[in-house]
Design an enzyme around this catalytic site. Sequence first.
Site, short mmCIF file in Angstrom:
data_model
loop_
_atom_site.label_atom_id
_atom_site.label_comp_id
_atom_site.label_asym_id
_atom_site.label_seq_id
_atom_site.Cartn_x
_atom_site.Cartn_y
_atom_site.Cartn_z
N GLY A 162 29.41 32.14 5.52
CA GLY A 162 30.80 31.68 5.50
C GLY A 162 31.14 30.58 6.48
N THR A 163 30.14 29.91 7.04
CA THR A 163 30.44 28.86 8.02
C THR A 163 31.17 27.68 7.36
OG1 THR A 163 28.17 28.06 7.72
CG2 THR A 163 28.63 29.39 9.68
N GLY A 164 30.77 27.31 6.15
CA GLY A 164 31.44 26.20 5.46
C GLY A 164 32.88 26.53 5.13
N CYS A 165 33.11 27.74 4.65
CA CYS A 165 34.48 28.19 4.35
C CYS A 165 35.32 28.19 5.60
CB CYS A 165 34.46 29.60 3.76
SG CYS A 165 33.44 29.82 2.30
N LYS A 172 28.06 17.29 6.64
CA LYS A 172 27.55 18.22 7.66
C LYS A 172 26.02 18.22 7.65
CE LYS A 172 29.86 21.31 5.51
NZ LYS A 172 30.51 22.54 5.02
N THR A 227 25.32 33.15 9.77
CA THR A 227 26.00 31.92 9.37
C THR A 227 26.70 32.05 8.03
OG1 THR A 227 23.92 31.13 8.40
CG2 THR A 227 24.39 30.46 10.67
#
Length: 277
Positions: free
Chosen positions: A217-220, A183, A215
């Site tokens: 928790g965007t990866g989770c 990413k 943003t």
Amino acid sequence: MICNVLSIAGSDPSGGAGIQADLKAFSARGVYGMAVLTALTAQNTQGVSGVHLVPPQFVADQISAVFADVRVDAVKIGMIANAGIAEAVAAALSASLAAAPADRRAIPVVIDPVMIAKGGAALLAPEAVDVLTRRLLPLATLLTPNLPEAAALLHQPVATDRAEMAAQAEQLRALGPAAVLVKGGHLDSDESPDVLATAGGLHWFEALRVPTKNTHGTGCTLSSALAAELAKGAPVQEAVAIAKNYLAAAVAAAGNLTVGSGHGPVQHFHALWKDRD
């Protein structure tokens, strides 16, 4: 049939990241969510102030209990915190899959190698990187690192352009995952491209950078949405496209929430709460 998806990750009491974000994303994407806790954190939108780790054997016990009773259609792995927990997750997951019926032994596994919280707190001990690379990456259908995480897994400098992103994606795939999504949100650019490396080559997903601080928790959320789509049978490239579109809409609607004064969460239920936005 409604798919069952298991998250193996840490807890965020403020609800924006960790298993709380995972369960919301699972529900929003139409699958039944389950969770194995690896760690409790004291955190909010401003940062992490404490971490309490779950004993590795109890992490393994949770995994075994779920697989012993429930049909698991996909697994998402997030925060594993240290080498002991990483070993326990790898051993318990491998044993559970080996004991499953023959048609349930190759379920999708998405690994989001959580290393640093949005506020900068370390969430993965350095000694755990080797275990993660050696024991867990070979189990992965899809690995979803951001640029600092990709660099840490490879012990290399952080990628600064597309060529370096692509090279690191290929190098990570050589460590065992069937596919790797690197990413590009940390690139110093108005764009935020992601690159997917599979056996069929590289595919770029283009996106403009969204000007927002919400943003958390965007990866989770992305990795959980990916696990949900893979559980439902989507091919990896299609799953990435669907999950990225879902996350983009969740980020765009984040301003409708009033949660905390730091990095706020995304709006996981943007498609369901339209009358409240």
